[in-house]
Design a protein around this motif. Structure first.
Motif, PDB file in Angstrom:
ATOM      1  N   GLU A 224     -55.938 -21.604 -94.481  1.00  0.00           N
ATOM      2  CA  GLU A 224     -56.690 -20.372 -94.248  1.00  0.00           C
ATOM      3  C   GLU A 224     -56.468 -19.368 -95.380  1.00  0.00           C
ATOM      4  O   GLU A 224     -57.423 -18.753 -95.892  1.00  0.00           O
ATOM      5  N   SER A 225     -55.208 -19.213 -95.794  1.00  0.00           N
ATOM      6  CA  SER A 225     -54.874 -18.261 -96.857  1.00  0.00           C
ATOM      7  C   SER A 225     -55.516 -18.644 -98.184  1.00  0.00           C
ATOM      8  O   SER A 225     -56.110 -17.808 -98.871  1.00  0.00           O
ATOM      9  N   VAL A 226     -55.406 -19.920 -98.530  1.00  0.00           N
ATOM     10  CA  VAL A 226     -55.960 -20.386 -99.804  1.00  0.00           C
ATOM     11  C   VAL A 226     -57.483 -20.319 -99.778  1.00  0.00           C
ATOM     12  O   VAL A 226     -58.127 -19.917-100.760  1.00  0.00           O
ATOM     13  N   ALA A 227     -58.087 -20.683 -98.652  1.00  0.00           N
ATOM     14  CA  ALA A 227     -59.553 -20.630 -98.541  1.00  0.00           C
ATOM     15  C   ALA A 227     -60.069 -19.211 -98.743  1.00  0.00           C
ATOM     16  O   ALA A 227     -61.068 -18.990 -99.448  1.00  0.00           O
ATOM     17  N   LEU A 228     -59.384 -18.242 -98.145  1.00  0.00           N
ATOM     18  CA  LEU A 228     -59.781 -16.841 -98.313  1.00  0.00           C
ATOM     19  C   LEU A 228     -59.705 -16.423 -99.781  1.00  0.00           C
ATOM     20  O   LEU A 228     -60.553 -15.675-100.273  1.00  0.00           O
ATOM     21  N   ALA A 229     -58.682 -16.924-100.476  1.00  0.00           N
ATOM     22  CA  ALA A 229     -58.522 -16.587-101.899  1.00  0.00           C
ATOM     23  C   ALA A 229     -59.614 -17.235-102.750  1.00  0.00           C
ATOM     24  O   ALA A 229     -60.235 -16.586-103.603  1.00  0.00           O
ATOM     25  N   LEU A 230     -59.865 -18.513-102.510  1.00  0.00           N
ATOM     26  CA  LEU A 230     -60.814 -19.241-103.347  1.00  0.00           C
ATOM     27  C   LEU A 230     -62.248 -18.733-103.185  1.00  0.00           C
ATOM     28  O   LEU A 230     -63.065 -18.864-104.101  1.00  0.00           O
ATOM     29  N   SER A 236     -62.845 -22.251-108.788  1.00  0.00           N
ATOM     30  CA  SER A 236     -61.467 -22.468-108.328  1.00  0.00           C
ATOM     31  C   SER A 236     -61.406 -23.686-107.420  1.00  0.00           C
ATOM     32  O   SER A 236     -62.399 -24.116-106.835  1.00  0.00           O
ATOM     33  N   ARG A 237     -60.211 -24.246-107.302  1.00  0.00           N
ATOM     34  CA  ARG A 237     -59.995 -25.437-106.487  1.00  0.00           C
ATOM     35  C   ARG A 237     -58.654 -25.327-105.766  1.00  0.00           C
ATOM     36  O   ARG A 237     -57.727 -24.663-106.227  1.00  0.00           O
ATOM     37  N   PHE A 238     -58.559 -26.041-104.631  1.00  0.00           N
ATOM     38  CA  PHE A 238     -57.282 -26.233-103.946  1.00  0.00           C
ATOM     39  C   PHE A 238     -56.950 -27.706-104.057  1.00  0.00           C
ATOM     40  O   PHE A 238     -57.649 -28.560-103.497  1.00  0.00           O
ATOM     41  N   LYS A 249     -57.121 -31.557 -90.177  1.00  0.00           N
ATOM     42  CA  LYS A 249     -57.065 -30.142 -89.806  1.00  0.00           C
ATOM     43  C   LYS A 249     -57.232 -29.267 -91.041  1.00  0.00           C
ATOM     44  O   LYS A 249     -57.915 -28.231 -91.005  1.00  0.00           O
ATOM     45  N   LEU A 250     -56.620 -29.688 -92.130  1.00  0.00           N
ATOM     46  CA  LEU A 250     -56.730 -28.934 -93.371  1.00  0.00           C
ATOM     47  C   LEU A 250     -58.174 -28.952 -93.873  1.00  0.00           C
ATOM     48  O   LEU A 250     -58.729 -27.917 -94.277  1.00  0.00           O
ATOM     49  N   ARG A 251     -58.796 -30.117 -93.823  1.00  0.00           N
ATOM     50  CA  ARG A 251     -60.205 -30.215 -94.220  1.00  0.00           C
ATOM     51  C   ARG A 251     -61.077 -29.312 -93.342  1.00  0.00           C
ATOM     52  O   ARG A 251     -62.020 -28.667 -93.819  1.00  0.00           O
ATOM     53  N   GLY A 252     -60.743 -29.279 -92.050  1.00  0.00           N
ATOM     54  CA  GLY A 252     -61.531 -28.494 -91.111  1.00  0.00           C
ATOM     55  C   GLY A 252     -61.567 -27.020 -91.453  1.00  0.00           C
ATOM     56  O   GLY A 252     -62.595 -26.355 -91.258  1.00  0.00           O
ATOM     57  N   VAL A 253     -60.458 -26.480 -91.944  1.00  0.00           N
ATOM     58  CA  VAL A 253     -60.420 -25.065 -92.325  1.00  0.00           C
ATOM     59  C   VAL A 253     -61.388 -24.799 -93.469  1.00  0.00           C
ATOM     60  O   VAL A 253     -62.139 -23.810 -93.455  1.00  0.00           O
ATOM     61  N   PHE A 254     -61.420 -25.683 -94.471  1.00  0.00           N
ATOM     62  CA  PHE A 254     -62.322 -25.487 -95.609  1.00  0.00           C
ATOM     63  C   PHE A 254     -63.781 -25.691 -95.202  1.00  0.00           C
ATOM     64  O   PHE A 254     -64.685 -25.026 -95.716  1.00  0.00           O
ATOM     65  N   GLN A 255     -64.024 -26.587 -94.245  1.00  0.00           N
ATOM     66  CA  GLN A 255     -65.377 -26.768 -93.720  1.00  0.00           C
ATOM     67  C   GLN A 255     -65.833 -25.507 -92.999  1.00  0.00           C
ATOM     68  O   GLN A 255     -66.981 -25.075 -93.132  1.00  0.00           O
ATOM     69  N   GLN A 262     -64.532 -27.250-102.752  1.00  0.00           N
ATOM     70  CA  GLN A 262     -63.440 -26.682-103.551  1.00  0.00           C
ATOM     71  C   GLN A 262     -62.073 -27.262-103.159  1.00  0.00           C
ATOM     72  O   GLN A 262     -61.052 -26.877-103.720  1.00  0.00           O
ATOM     73  N   LEU A 263     -62.073 -28.177-102.199  1.00  0.00           N
ATOM     74  CA  LEU A 263     -60.835 -28.835-101.758  1.00  0.00           C
ATOM     75  C   LEU A 263     -60.760 -30.250-102.330  1.00  0.00           C
ATOM     76  O   LEU A 263     -61.681 -31.045-102.151  1.00  0.00           O
ATOM     77  N   THR A 264     -59.674 -30.544-103.016  1.00  0.00           N
ATOM     78  CA  THR A 264     -59.438 -31.889-103.543  1.00  0.00           C
ATOM     79  C   THR A 264     -58.217 -32.475-102.862  1.00  0.00           C
ATOM     80  O   THR A 264     -57.102 -31.995-103.053  1.00  0.00           O
ATOM     81  N   MET A 265     -58.423 -33.490-102.014  1.00  0.00           N
ATOM     82  CA  MET A 265     -57.324 -34.182-101.357  1.00  0.00           C
ATOM     83  C   MET A 265     -57.002 -35.417-102.197  1.00  0.00           C
ATOM     84  O   MET A 265     -57.756 -36.395-102.201  1.00  0.00           O
ATOM     85  N   ALA A 266     -55.907 -35.374-102.912  1.00  0.00           N
ATOM     86  CA  ALA A 266     -55.597 -36.424-103.886  1.00  0.00           C
ATOM     87  C   ALA A 266     -54.745 -37.552-103.326  1.00  0.00           C
ATOM     88  O   ALA A 266     -54.484 -38.536-104.024  1.00  0.00           O
TER      89      ALA A 266
END
Length: 424
Positions: A224-230, A236-238, A249-255, A262-266
């Protein structure tokens, strides 16, 4: 010195304890010591033969209760020929249960000291056990405290944890020894190579996070914090490196915020690829309250990354607010956390200043230095227990009575834990 380490998690498992054990094992060998690691079997990529040569594997249940841990089967390992032939000078337990109990038994039978590294706050992990409750958390605290007091010495990865376990009643001698990191390797990572592999623009501002994606890591807050920033930072990317049950759950926040691109799950990375991953980031974000040492934070700083994190055990020993990053109060709102990320993005001079200080901080956590601290503690415990061990050795029933005493203590401790669990 001959050092036998017993751990419930080890390579190829990717996690703090597994990395800690493998790091110390490598450094001990470099310093001329002999090492034997007793660990469960794990699914996953094969471990290099050179690393696996020092390991004795035991049968285990894979992916216990939906986690990525292995749980050793009861009585899956006896005192194997390899343990007998190794003739350890020190038995080092890395968990207060399963192979931890085995460590106590082996140490008692061989009349050698046993050391325990209190890697984590075990009450933060009871959600992996059915019927999670406050009573179970209390049982987890009691179990680890009682186990520590059955050992000859205890290693705490941070001063914060050392203070905590003393308050909880640990009476055994305690030494603060962080898990060391390979400072030079993290500094030399190739970030451009990693960005290219995962199609991250070379000029993008990358906020990074590395670790297990699990409930105890407070990832919903971090996302949530990073999404608000980006949302406020163009291009920008996370970048998230790791795996675990909370990935979706993490993907869900960015969705939810409409910025999933902007989310890269490596996924999980080790070795050179992990070093590259850190160097692909501009800053490192961290919000876990369950850490006992800031190992990934130290690694990030070795890669020259300023850190934005919450003030918690293991973190405050590494992050200096306004020096190498921002250490924010425990109850900081997500928007405030995001504002500090945005501030670093907008002030390149400050970013560079923090980066330089971060690199300097990481030198305090070199693996060479930490291994020497641990070996010095081993030797101190050996000397402090030498007289009693000699008495036990010379007394015909000494070792036998010691083993009976340990068995009784293990039985009594487990009975108390079971009673607490049933009552909950």
């Amino acid at each position: 010195m001959k050092i036998c380490m017993m751990t419930n998690t080890y390579l190829p498992h990717v996690g703090g304890v597994a990395r800690s054990v493998s790091t110390f094992a490598e450094e001990y060998k470099k310093l001329g010591n002999k090492v034997l690691v007793i660990a469960p079997n794990f699914d996953g990529a094969a471990v290099p033969k050179k690393q696996e040569a020092i390991v004795e594997r035991v049968a285990a249940i894979q992916n216990f209760n939906g986690s990525d841990f292995s749980v050793r089967l009861p009585l899956a390992t006896a005192l194997s020929d390899r343990i007998d032939l190794f003739e350890a000078d020190i038995i080092h337990a890395h968990h207060p249960f399963l192979l931890g109990d085995t460590a106590l038994r082996v140490a008692a039978g061989k009349n050698v000291p046993v050391i325990f590294t209190h890697h984590t706050r075990y009450e933060d992990y009871v959600h992996y056990v059915p019927y999670d409750s406050p009573a179970l958390k209390k049982a987890a605290v009691n179990l680890s405290t009682e186990f520590a007091n059955l050992c000859d010495g205890v290693i705490a990865p941070s001063e914060s944890l050392a203070r905590l376990i003393r308050r909880r009643g640990v009476k055994a001698p305690i030494a603060v020894v962080p898990t060391g990191i390979d400072v030079k390797s993290f500094a030399k990572g190739n970030g451009a190579r990693f960005r290219k592999k995962f199609k991250i623009p070379a000029n993008a501002f990358v906020v990074g996070h590395i670790g297990r994606l699990a409930p105890e890591k407070n990832l919903a807050y971090l996302a949530e914090s990073v999404a608000l920033a980006l949302k406020k930072i163009p291009n920008s990317r996370f970048l998230v490196v790791g795996g675990g049950p909370d990935e979706e759950k993490l993907r869900g926040v960015f969705q939810k915020h409409g910025i999933e691109p902007q989310l890269t799950m490596a996924g999980k990375h080790t070795g050179r690829s992990l070093h590259d991953a850190y160097r692909a980031m501009d800053i490192f974000a961290f919000s876990s309250f369950s850490e006992t040492q800031g190992m990934v934070i130290a690694e990030a700083m070795a890669a020259g990354l300023p850190v934005v994190a919450l003030n918690a055990s293991g973190v405050r020993e590494v992050v200096q607010h306004g020096v190498n990053g921002y250490l924010l109060p425990e109850r900081t709102p997500s928007r405030t956390f995001a504002a500090h990320i945005i501030k670093l993005h907008g002030n390149r001079t400050l970013l560079k200043k923090f980066s330089k200080a971060a690199s300097k901080t990481s030198l305090n956590f070199s693996r060479e230095h930490c291994a020497e601290l641990a070996l010095a503690f081993y030797e101190k415990i050996r000397q402090d227990t030498r007289r009693q061990r000699l008495v036990d050795h010379l007394t015909p029933l000494g070792t036998v009575m010691n083993r009976i005493s340990i068995e009784w203590e293990i039985l009594a401790r487990n009975a108390r834990t079971l009673t607490t669990a049933i009552a909950s």
